[in-house]
Design a protein around this motif. Structure first.
Motif, PDB file in Angstrom:
ATOM      1  N   ALA A 482       0.855  -1.189   0.000  1.00 49.75           N
ATOM      2  CA  ALA A 482       0.000   0.000   0.000  1.00 49.75           C
ATOM      3  C   ALA A 482       0.886   1.232   0.000  1.00 49.75           C
ATOM      4  O   ALA A 482       1.890   1.280   0.713  1.00 49.75           O
ATOM      5  N   LEU A 483       0.519   2.213  -0.812  1.00 49.27           N
ATOM      6  CA  LEU A 483       1.212   3.499  -0.805  1.00 49.27           C
ATOM      7  C   LEU A 483       0.401   4.445   0.069  1.00 49.27           C
ATOM      8  O   LEU A 483      -0.783   4.675  -0.187  1.00 49.27           O
ATOM      9  N   ILE A 484       1.044   4.989   1.119  1.00 50.71           N
ATOM     10  CA  ILE A 484       0.353   5.776   2.138  1.00 50.71           C
ATOM     11  C   ILE A 484       0.937   7.182   2.181  1.00 50.71           C
ATOM     12  O   ILE A 484       2.169   7.353   2.170  1.00 50.71           O
ATOM     13  N   ASP A 485       0.067   8.176   2.274  1.00 52.12           N
ATOM     14  CA  ASP A 485       0.496   9.562   2.453  1.00 52.12           C
ATOM     15  C   ASP A 485       0.830   9.759   3.931  1.00 52.12           C
ATOM     16  O   ASP A 485      -0.053   9.697   4.787  1.00 52.12           O
ATOM     17  N   ILE A 486       2.117   9.995   4.253  1.00 48.37           N
ATOM     18  CA  ILE A 486       2.513  10.143   5.653  1.00 48.37           C
ATOM     19  C   ILE A 486       2.772  11.608   6.018  1.00 48.37           C
ATOM     20  O   ILE A 486       3.374  11.906   7.050  1.00 48.37           O
ATOM     21  N   GLY A 487       2.290  12.503   5.162  1.00 47.35           N
ATOM     22  CA  GLY A 487       2.369  13.929   5.475  1.00 47.35           C
ATOM     23  C   GLY A 487       3.591  14.613   4.911  1.00 47.35           C
ATOM     24  O   GLY A 487       4.589  13.976   4.570  1.00 47.35           O
ATOM     25  N   ASP A 488       3.518  15.943   4.807  1.00 46.43           N
ATOM     26  CA  ASP A 488       4.623  16.777   4.323  1.00 46.43           C
ATOM     27  C   ASP A 488       5.071  16.392   2.916  1.00 46.43           C
ATOM     28  O   ASP A 488       6.256  16.486   2.584  1.00 46.43           O
ATOM     29  N   ASP A 489       4.120  15.907   2.099  1.00 41.59           N
ATOM     30  CA  ASP A 489       4.402  15.525   0.706  1.00 41.59           C
ATOM     31  C   ASP A 489       5.388  14.361   0.594  1.00 41.59           C
ATOM     32  O   ASP A 489       6.157  14.282  -0.374  1.00 41.59           O
ATOM     33  N   ILE A 490       5.369  13.499   1.584  1.00 40.63           N
ATOM     34  CA  ILE A 490       6.161  12.250   1.527  1.00 40.63           C
ATOM     35  C   ILE A 490       5.194  11.078   1.550  1.00 40.63           C
ATOM     36  O   ILE A 490       4.235  11.060   2.326  1.00 40.63           O
ATOM     37  N   GLU A 518       7.140  10.628  -8.245  1.00 42.08           N
ATOM     38  CA  GLU A 518       7.832  11.530  -9.169  1.00 42.08           C
ATOM     39  C   GLU A 518       6.905  12.631  -9.678  1.00 42.08           C
ATOM     40  O   GLU A 518       7.345  13.752  -9.962  1.00 42.08           O
ATOM     41  N   LYS A 519       5.605  12.337  -9.758  1.00 45.63           N
ATOM     42  CA  LYS A 519       4.640  13.337 -10.232  1.00 45.63           C
ATOM     43  C   LYS A 519       4.147  14.254  -9.120  1.00 45.63           C
ATOM     44  O   LYS A 519       4.022  15.460  -9.312  1.00 45.63           O
ATOM     45  N   ASN A 520       3.862  13.687  -7.936  1.00 49.97           N
ATOM     46  CA  ASN A 520       3.059  14.419  -6.956  1.00 49.97           C
ATOM     47  C   ASN A 520       3.649  14.562  -5.551  1.00 49.97           C
ATOM     48  O   ASN A 520       3.003  15.179  -4.696  1.00 49.97           O
ATOM     49  N   TYR A 521       4.843  13.995  -5.286  1.00 52.87           N
ATOM     50  CA  TYR A 521       5.385  14.029  -3.922  1.00 52.87           C
ATOM     51  C   TYR A 521       6.853  14.448  -3.936  1.00 52.87           C
ATOM     52  O   TYR A 521       7.506  14.470  -4.986  1.00 52.87           O
ATOM     53  N   LYS A 522       7.359  14.765  -2.754  1.00 48.09           N
ATOM     54  CA  LYS A 522       8.751  15.182  -2.622  1.00 48.09           C
ATOM     55  C   LYS A 522       9.705  13.999  -2.481  1.00 48.09           C
ATOM     56  O   LYS A 522      10.900  14.123  -2.757  1.00 48.09           O
ATOM     57  N   GLY A 523       9.192  12.871  -1.997  1.00 49.20           N
ATOM     58  CA  GLY A 523      10.059  11.718  -1.803  1.00 49.20           C
ATOM     59  C   GLY A 523       9.265  10.503  -1.384  1.00 49.20           C
ATOM     60  O   GLY A 523       8.077  10.592  -1.047  1.00 49.20           O
ATOM     61  N   LEU A 524       9.933   9.347  -1.404  1.00 49.34           N
ATOM     62  CA  LEU A 524       9.305   8.066  -1.060  1.00 49.34           C
ATOM     63  C   LEU A 524      10.099   7.369   0.038  1.00 49.34           C
ATOM     64  O   LEU A 524      11.328   7.293  -0.031  1.00 49.34           O
ATOM     65  N   VAL A 525       9.387   6.889   1.041  1.00 52.77           N
ATOM     66  CA  VAL A 525       9.971   6.010   2.055  1.00 52.77           C
ATOM     67  C   VAL A 525       9.468   4.601   1.777  1.00 52.77           C
ATOM     68  O   VAL A 525       8.272   4.399   1.535  1.00 52.77           O
ATOM     69  N   TYR A 570      17.459   5.188  -9.848  1.00 51.20           N
ATOM     70  CA  TYR A 570      17.483   6.342 -10.757  1.00 51.20           C
ATOM     71  C   TYR A 570      16.218   7.201 -10.672  1.00 51.20           C
ATOM     72  O   TYR A 570      15.960   8.012 -11.563  1.00 51.20           O
ATOM     73  N   ALA A 571      15.453   7.057  -9.602  1.00 47.30           N
ATOM     74  CA  ALA A 571      14.261   7.888  -9.425  1.00 47.30           C
ATOM     75  C   ALA A 571      14.658   9.363  -9.356  1.00 47.30           C
ATOM     76  O   ALA A 571      15.707   9.716  -8.818  1.00 47.30           O
ATOM     77  N   SER A 572      13.793  10.225  -9.877  1.00 48.92           N
ATOM     78  CA  SER A 572      14.093  11.662  -9.855  1.00 48.92           C
ATOM     79  C   SER A 572      13.781  12.296  -8.492  1.00 48.92           C
ATOM     80  O   SER A 572      14.181  13.418  -8.221  1.00 48.92           O
ATOM     81  N   LYS A 573      13.069  11.570  -7.638  1.00 49.47           N
ATOM     82  CA  LYS A 573      12.807  12.012  -6.265  1.00 49.47           C
ATOM     83  C   LYS A 573      13.508  11.022  -5.329  1.00 49.47           C
ATOM     84  O   LYS A 573      13.641   9.825  -5.654  1.00 49.47           O
ATOM     85  N   PRO A 574      13.950  11.486  -4.148  1.00 47.14           N
ATOM     86  CA  PRO A 574      14.697  10.588  -3.258  1.00 47.14           C
ATOM     87  C   PRO A 574      13.856   9.421  -2.741  1.00 47.14           C
ATOM     88  O   PRO A 574      12.721   9.620  -2.303  1.00 47.14           O
ATOM     89  N   VAL A 575      14.412   8.219  -2.837  1.00 43.45           N
ATOM     90  CA  VAL A 575      13.795   7.023  -2.262  1.00 43.45           C
ATOM     91  C   VAL A 575      14.640   6.619  -1.062  1.00 43.45           C
ATOM     92  O   VAL A 575      15.831   6.315  -1.205  1.00 43.45           O
ATOM     93  N   VAL A 576      14.029   6.639   0.119  1.00 45.13           N
ATOM     94  CA  VAL A 576      14.730   6.284   1.353  1.00 45.13           C
ATOM     95  C   VAL A 576      14.131   4.997   1.902  1.00 45.13           C
ATOM     96  O   VAL A 576      12.915   4.906   2.088  1.00 45.13           O
ATOM     97  N   THR A 577      14.968   3.994   2.130  1.00 41.24           N
ATOM     98  CA  THR A 577      14.473   2.732   2.689  1.00 41.24           C
ATOM     99  C   THR A 577      14.643   2.741   4.203  1.00 41.24           C
ATOM    100  O   THR A 577      15.577   3.348   4.735  1.00 41.24           O
TER     101      THR A 577
END
Length: 792
Positions: A482-490, A518-525, A570-577
């Protein structure tokens, strides 16, 4: 004044003292470890010609304690180098060093007079404003502070760690009437944020919270075993994971803790209470007989269980408390145990067992009823509220639910009615709650407290993914995640597949999530809050396809997995694991290409595919090689990079902490470690925001230098030497040869620059050739059925 703890001192170097020193060293705090001066020389010291005046002799106890830290299992230190932060000394020569210390922790013998003498010494040397605490498991904190100065008392409190301190989350903080509230707040924040603890404020009563309730529960269980004619093994078979308790259940827990320790803890309460409560804390005679015989558990080799060689091989036998003889281990199997195993969720399991009319039901009810009533009776005597009691039992004893959460799960009204029908006295405040129309101790994010519901106060660094999902923050989902919005555009990608294993549904979610971010958020965890981050690919699926000779399907899945990992890189937005717990095989492969890893300190990361007859197939070989290349000194020999990568993968090395993961090459300077596992998602989110705000750009693809054909020969030589020495099998050598070929970059000259896709193609080809090998399939089958690797 902005408080900081840069240097600490631990007084007493026993198992707990040295363990606490290790906890402090693990977070980078310079720690002084002191103990008494020995009064006699050892035989070794005499042979060396040492005297009682030699520093080596005078510091022997603390020096030996630090040496033992390196040998203990599980390891108290997250990485062995942390021992360098622990300096040693003794009470006679080194107390003046306390003048430089910010926090002094007393961990000497459990004797009030001795502790008071130690604190008298501490007061002579400590600097004003330094924090002083005792790790006592039950002696009065107020009594220890008697006769001390106002400044000492204002900065004094109890800090009760649980053993082993690195692994058990609970820290009970016990203030006195004189403790400065600012100190209480500072220590709570410090313990949570820096040490990674779960902090509960306890009142100054015998054994505080967790040991008071936990010891009572264990003794009630022992009593019910004897009364009901159950065996040790039968009780353990139903008081572990089936009811939301650790695998060690009841008697295995006592063996691990040590019967001597347990009897001491029980006596501490027994000596300070009266009436019916005193009777419960008086252990049955057979337990004292065991202690006299030295049958105190794991540290003596025998306790409630013993491992013996029998006709069946190595067998674990259980103790008969009536005869004190060992016999075959029994299990309690009734209609309710079978029904509970099928029930979904802990609440359903508990209801099934506790209200059952069979032998298991009788045992469960007779254990839970007194513990729930006792928890309610003692709640406000030992703690500030019910939530503190529940958290203490979860963090200190590994319960999945605390007593008041259990009470809610089985139904407060129904259970109270049954208790009273049996003549039990339920505390008045519980009955008042029911009379007011409130039928549960918890309501959403609040708990019942003296006639009203209070909001649960939590550290702002705790993000609950489950609560966010309930709050309609899911962007999209499938069966795997599931992709969840955790606030602050992350956004956070949470895996939801069985055991968080990687299949096509997870791969699809990775691709779709990165597109969305990449379209709508600042980054992905990428993180979750399951038992483990990810234990790898769906091995059952791989084996079934291989047995059906469906290699085109396997090739497609592996190619898609590799492409998804490239998408992370190579994502254009930071992906943090945000890994934690077991992060194995494919789980590690998801972390390696990310812009940053924010790992829980307790992350056990490794590429373990060799154990099932394969090599990493999702780009893990290339990614670990690249990370080793990052720390490689320009101009130095590439072979060292290849050797290091090959050895880590070929030996299926699994780090026992995030710090060790860094030493093994899985984490680099761009990655962070979070001590508190509850804060990992928050810290990963902050790191993603930080990278975005720093102007994160997609990484450029660069050619990769490889060691080529000569490097391949070097790697293979090491593997063949091990084969000739009888250390590995023919099939091990075949796997090593495939792995070496991939890491070396195939048959090209040393120093050749190759592109990533070339290395991925080599990896995929090697993976597919191994998955078709009968011996590799045997290894996969064995792992799936036995849960351990096969050497064939």
């Amino acid at each position: 004044m902005v408080r900081q703890i840069r240097k600490a001192a631990v007084l007493g170097s026993g198992v707990m003292g040295s363990g606490i020193a290790a906890v402090l060293a693990n977070v980078g705090i310079s720690t002084l470890l002191l103990d008494i001066v020995p009064r006699e020389l050892t035989e070794t010291e005499e042979k060396k010609g040492l005297t009682l005046q030699d520093k080596a002799v005078r510091n022997r106890l603390s020096t030996t304690a630090v040496q033992k830290l390196l040998k203990q299992n599980p390891a108290p230190l997250t990485v062995k180098d942390n021992q360098q932060l622990i300096s040693v000394g003794n009470f006679e020569d080194d107390m003046q060093q306390l003048a430089d210390v910010d926090w002094v922790i007393e961990v000497v013998v459990e004797n009030l007079d001795i502790k008071k003498k130690v604190f008298e010494q501490v007061e002579q040397y400590r600097k004003p404003g330094s924090i002083i605490s005792s790790n006592t498991s039950g002696i009065s904190i107020e009594a220890m502070a008697e006769g001390r100065s106002e400044d000492f008392k204002a900065n004094f409190l109890g800090t009760h760690f649980f053993n082993p301190p690195r692994y058990l989350k609970l820290l009970e903080i016990i203030p006195t009437h004189d403790t400065n509230p600012e100190i209480i707040g500072f220590m709570k924040a410090f313990a949570e944020d820096v040490l990674g603890k779960g902090v509960v404020e306890a009142k100054d009563t015998p054994n505080f919270i967790a040991n008071r309730i936990g010891t009572y529960g264990l003794l009630v269980t022992v009593s019910e075993m004897v009364k009901g004619g159950y065996s040790v093994g039968e009780v353990d078979s139903v008081t572990g994971p089936l009811i939301g308790r650790p695998k060690s259940a009841t008697f295995r827990t006592l063996d691990v803790v040590g019967l001597d320790t347990f009897l001491h803890v029980a006596k501490n309460v027994y000596d300070q209470v009266e009436g019916a409560e005193k009777e419960v804390f008086d252990p049955p005679s057979f337990m004292r007989d065991m202690a006299v015989k030295g049958w105190i558990g794991a540290k003596s080799g025998k306790g409630f269980f013993v491992k013996q060689n029998t006709e069946k091989g190595n067998e674990i036998l259980e103790l008969d408390p009536h005869t004190l003889e060992y016999g075959p281990r029994k299990k309690l199997k009734t209609a309710s145990t079978e029904a509970a195993k099928q029930a979904k969720g802990l609440a359903a399991k508990l209801k099934t067992l506790i209200y059952a009319e069979d032998r298991t039901g009788q045992l469960m009810w007779n254990i839970f009823k007194p513990v729930l009533i006792y928890s309610a009776e003692k709640c406000y005597e030992i703690a500030n509220d019910i939530h503190s009691v529940d958290q203490a039992m979860k963090w200190g004893f590994g319960w999945e639910q605390g007593p008041f959460e259990v009470w809610d799960a089985i139904g407060v009204e129904k259970s109270v009615a049954k208790m009273e029908a049996e003549g039990a006295t339920v505390p008045a405040w519980v009955k008042d709650m029911l009379a007011s129309g409130q039928t549960s101790f918890y309501s959403e994010k609040s708990y019942y407290h003296k006639g009203e519901y209070r909001a649960i106060e939590e550290n702002k660094k705790i993000i609950h993914l489950k609560a966010l999902k309930e709050d309609n923050k899911v962007i999209f989902k499938n069966a795997g995640g599931a992709l969840i919005d955790i606030g602050d555009d992350i956004a956070c990608l949470e895996f939801t597949s069985p055991n968080n294993s990687i299949g096509l549904d997870v791969i699809q979610m990775i691709n779709k999530s990165i597109d969305e971010v990449e379209k709508n958020y600042k980054g992905l965890v990428i993180g979750n809050q399951a038992k483990n981050f990810c234990v790898g690919a769906n091995l059952m699926m791989v084996l079934m396809e291989a047995q059906d000779d469906n290699f085109l399907e396997i090739e497609l899945v592996i190619r898609q997995f590799q492409n998804a990992m490239a998408k992370i890189r190579y994502a254009s937005k930071p992906v943090v694991t945000a890994p934690f717990g077991m992060t194995l095989g494919g789980g590690a492969e998801i972390c390696l290409p990310s812009a940053s890893i924010q790992a829980s300190s307790e992350t056990y990361i490794g590429l373990v595919e060799v154990g099932v007859g394969l090599i990493p197939g999702g780009g893990g070989n290339k990614e670990l090689y690249l990370r080793n290349l990052e720390r490689h000194t320009p101009g130095a020999d590439l072979q060292a990079v290849a050797n290091r990568t090959f050895e880590t993968i070929a030996m299926a090395k699994v780090a026992t902490s995030a710090d060790e993961g860094r030493a093994n090459g899985f984490l680099s300077d761009r990655d962070g470690v979070t001590m508190n596992g509850d804060h990992v998602i928050y810290n990963a989110k902050q790191q993603a925001l930080h990278l975005f705000e720093q102007g994160y750009k997609a990484r450029a693809r660069k050619p990769i230098p490889v060691v080529g054909e000569t490097g391949f020969a070097t790697l293979l030589l090491g593997a063949k030497t091990m084969k000739f020495g009888g250390m590995i099998s023919d099939h091990d050598l075949k796997i090593a040869e495939k792995l070496a070929f991939v890491i070396a970059g195939g048959r090209v000259p040393k120093g050749t620059l190759v592109d990533e896709q070339y290395l991925l193609d080599l990896e995929r080809e090697a993976f597919l050739s191994l998955v078709g090998e009968p011996k590799s399939q045997q290894r996969m089958q064995y792992m799936l059925t036995k849960g351990k690797p096969l050497r064939n």
